[in-house]
Design a protein around this motif. Structure first.
Motif, short mmCIF file in Angstrom:
data_model
loop_
_atom_site.label_atom_id
_atom_site.label_comp_id
_atom_site.label_asym_id
_atom_site.label_seq_id
_atom_site.Cartn_x
_atom_site.Cartn_y
_atom_site.Cartn_z
N ALA A 16 0.95 -1.06 0.06
CA ALA A 16 -0.04 0.04 -0.07
C ALA A 16 0.92 1.08 0.11
CB ALA A 16 -1.08 0.04 1.14
N VAL A 17 1.10 1.85 -1.08
CA VAL A 17 1.91 2.89 -1.30
C VAL A 17 1.15 4.08 -1.33
CG1 VAL A 17 3.68 4.02 -2.74
CG2 VAL A 17 3.52 1.40 -2.67
N GLU A 18 1.60 5.06 -0.41
CA GLU A 18 0.92 6.38 -0.23
C GLU A 18 1.32 7.22 -1.66
OE1 GLU A 18 0.27 9.46 3.17
OE2 GLU A 18 2.29 9.64 2.30
N ASN A 19 0.57 8.06 -2.25
CA ASN A 19 0.74 8.69 -3.23
C ASN A 19 1.37 7.86 -4.36
OD1 ASN A 19 0.60 11.29 -4.87
ND2 ASN A 19 2.36 12.12 -3.84
N ALA A 20 0.76 6.72 -4.94
CA ALA A 20 1.53 5.87 -5.74
C ALA A 20 1.72 6.55 -7.38
CB ALA A 20 0.96 4.63 -6.02
N ASN A 21 0.99 7.41 -7.32
CA ASN A 21 1.29 8.29 -8.71
C ASN A 21 2.05 9.55 -8.64
OD1 ASN A 21 -0.46 6.58 -10.35
ND2 ASN A 21 -2.44 7.40 -9.28
N GLY A 22 2.38 9.61 -7.48
CA GLY A 22 3.39 10.87 -7.33
C GLY A 22 4.87 10.65 -6.97
N LEU A 23 5.03 10.84 -5.60
CA LEU A 23 6.37 10.41 -5.05
C LEU A 23 6.51 8.96 -4.99
CD1 LEU A 23 6.85 13.22 -2.03
CD2 LEU A 23 8.28 12.84 -4.06
N GLY A 24 5.77 8.17 -4.80
CA GLY A 24 5.69 6.68 -4.69
C GLY A 24 5.66 6.00 -6.26
N LEU A 70 8.60 3.64 -7.28
CA LEU A 70 8.88 2.45 -6.43
C LEU A 70 7.46 1.38 -6.81
CD1 LEU A 70 9.96 0.55 -4.31
CD2 LEU A 70 8.51 1.84 -2.78
N ALA A 71 6.38 2.07 -6.86
CA ALA A 71 5.24 1.06 -7.18
C ALA A 71 5.18 0.49 -8.47
CB ALA A 71 3.96 2.05 -7.18
N GLN A 72 5.73 1.11 -9.73
CA GLN A 72 5.90 0.80 -10.88
C GLN A 72 7.23 -0.58 -10.82
OE1 GLN A 72 4.20 0.78 -13.46
NE2 GLN A 72 2.63 2.01 -12.65
N TRP A 73 8.20 -0.18 -10.05
CA TRP A 73 9.16 -0.98 -9.95
C TRP A 73 8.70 -2.41 -9.26
CZ3 TRP A 73 11.95 -3.75 -6.44
CH2 TRP A 73 13.28 -4.16 -6.50
N LEU A 74 8.18 -2.43 -8.14
CA LEU A 74 7.33 -3.51 -7.75
C LEU A 74 6.63 -4.31 -8.49
CD1 LEU A 74 6.53 -1.98 -4.03
CD2 LEU A 74 8.23 -3.72 -4.67
N ILE A 75 5.70 -3.47 -9.26
CA ILE A 75 4.58 -4.18 -10.26
C ILE A 75 5.55 -4.94 -11.10
CG2 ILE A 75 2.84 -3.85 -11.99
CD1 ILE A 75 1.58 -1.49 -10.30
N GLU A 98 4.70 -7.93 -8.00
CA GLU A 98 4.14 -7.49 -6.75
C GLU A 98 2.53 -6.83 -6.93
OE1 GLU A 98 5.68 -8.05 -3.48
OE2 GLU A 98 6.81 -9.45 -5.01
N SER A 99 2.07 -6.98 -5.81
CA SER A 99 0.65 -6.31 -5.77
C SER A 99 0.62 -5.08 -5.04
CB SER A 99 -0.57 -7.53 -5.27
OG SER A 99 -1.78 -6.53 -5.13
N VAL A 100 0.25 -3.92 -5.81
CA VAL A 100 0.42 -2.66 -5.15
C VAL A 100 -1.10 -2.06 -5.32
CG1 VAL A 100 1.70 -0.56 -5.30
CG2 VAL A 100 2.86 -2.65 -5.85
N VAL A 101 -1.23 -1.10 -4.19
CA VAL A 101 -2.43 -0.34 -4.40
C VAL A 101 -1.68 1.23 -4.11
CG1 VAL A 101 -4.22 -1.94 -3.68
CG2 VAL A 101 -2.85 -0.80 -1.75
N ASP A 102 -2.62 2.00 -4.55
CA ASP A 102 -2.20 3.30 -4.21
C ASP A 102 -3.23 3.73 -3.04
OD1 ASP A 102 -1.62 6.23 -4.54
OD2 ASP A 102 -3.22 6.51 -5.99
N VAL A 103 -2.59 4.61 -2.27
CA VAL A 103 -3.28 5.39 -1.08
C VAL A 103 -3.41 6.82 -1.06
CG1 VAL A 103 -3.95 5.23 1.49
CG2 VAL A 103 -3.07 3.21 0.33
N PRO A 104 -4.39 7.41 -1.31
CA PRO A 104 -4.34 9.09 -1.19
C PRO A 104 -3.75 9.39 0.11
CG PRO A 104 -6.64 8.21 -1.83
CD PRO A 104 -5.70 7.02 -1.36
N PRO A 126 0.13 -1.59 -14.20
CA PRO A 126 1.45 -1.45 -14.76
C PRO A 126 1.24 -0.47 -15.91
CG PRO A 126 0.43 -3.46 -15.58
CD PRO A 126 -0.50 -2.92 -14.38
N GLU A 127 2.53 0.15 -16.10
CA GLU A 127 2.50 0.99 -17.32
C GLU A 127 2.53 0.25 -18.63
OE1 GLU A 127 5.47 4.59 -15.75
OE2 GLU A 127 6.36 3.01 -16.63
N ASN A 128 1.84 0.85 -19.63
CA ASN A 128 1.40 0.13 -20.89
C ASN A 128 1.49 0.98 -21.84
OD1 ASN A 128 -0.96 1.58 -20.71
ND2 ASN A 128 -2.08 -0.10 -19.52
N HIS A 129 0.94 0.80 -23.04
CA HIS A 129 0.94 1.54 -24.38
C HIS A 129 0.33 2.68 -24.10
CE1 HIS A 129 0.92 -2.68 -26.05
NE2 HIS A 129 1.33 -2.11 -27.08
#
Length: 245
Positions: free
Chosen positions: A54-62, A65-70, A74-80, A121-124
């Motif tokens: 559970a990564v805080e701000n996974a579309n920002g500072l996190g 790391l979040a994409q590296w884990l995915i 790994e299973s990752v959720v974004d938490v505001p 995960p990042e894609n097209h």
């Protein structure tokens, strides 16, 4: 299942392992934001075979790391951040803030409050957005270069050059110039440099469009079947709005 809450910062990340049923912290780790420490963090986490991040701000500072884990399964959720702040205020620490509380709060919020959102995960879509941004920068650079060339040609030729100026046309015009003195010679030399830059930018724009078309086709989108929508527009629509059809 163990939830691994992560509080990311620019140079460091803190992870806290939380047992959801008891909401008890069972481990914590602080790392530098580096690939070496990413690997160390993942090795540490593998002591819990059933885990979710559970990564805080996974579309920002996190995000990194979040994409590296995915990418490593790994299973990752974004938490505001607002959700972790709310949990932190309700915790025993009140408004007290430290990294370990934030990381634990992220895990708690993701599981108990339902504020977590699966990170894809990042894609097209991401690739097309990057190509679109690059195309905008290339196009802006071409406009600036053409404007510089126009300014020089105004001083080298009577009436300057036509508004719609290509590299080939500029080269043809420059061949007719016979410089008189150092100033005109320098102007002509710089103009030739700019012509070379425009040709390079034109090739980059052409390659960019071809890459866009290849990725749009690979994505399975039918946008280019719509009259008036070519690869560049299709890539922009997909990259900016995630519209696939």
């Amino acid at each position: 299942m163990i939830l691994l809450g992560v509080d990311p910062h620019k140079s460091t990340h803190t992870a806290t392992a939380v047992e959801p049923e008891s909401n008890q912290q069972v481990g914590t780790m602080r790392i530098e934001a580096s690939l070496t420490d990413y690997r160390r963090l993942l090795s540490w986490a593998k002591r819990w075979p059933q885990r979710k991040w559970a990564v805080e701000n996974a579309n920002g500072l996190g995000r990194h790391l979040a994409q590296w884990l995915i990418a490593r399964g790994e299973s990752v959720v974004d938490v505001p951040a607002a959700a972790t702040s709310r949990v932190r205020e309700l915790s025993r620490g009140g408004r007290r803030k430290n990294d370990q509380i934030d990381a634990a709060a992220a895990a708690t919020v993701a599981y108990l409050q339902g504020d977590g959102r699966d990170v894809e995960p990042e894609n097209h879509t991401t690739a097309l957005a990057l190509l679109d941004e690059r195309r905008v920068n290339l196009a802006q650079g071409r406009v600036r270069t053409v404007n510089q060339l126009h300014a020089l040609l105004r001083d080298l030729l009577p009436g300057g050059a036509p508004t719609q100026l290509s590299a080939d046309l500029a080269a043809k015009l420059l061949r007719s110039v016979r410089p008189a003195g150092d100033v005109e010679t320098v102007r002509k030399d710089i103009a030739w440099d700019l012509v070379a830059e425009i040709r390079k930018l034109d090739k980059q724009l052409t390659d960019n469009a071809a890459r866009m078309q290849s990725l749009v086709e690979a994505s399975g989108s039918t946008l280019m079947d719509t009259p008036g929508i070519g690869p560049v527009m299709a890539a922009r629509l997909i990259g900016r709005t995630n519209v696939w059809l």
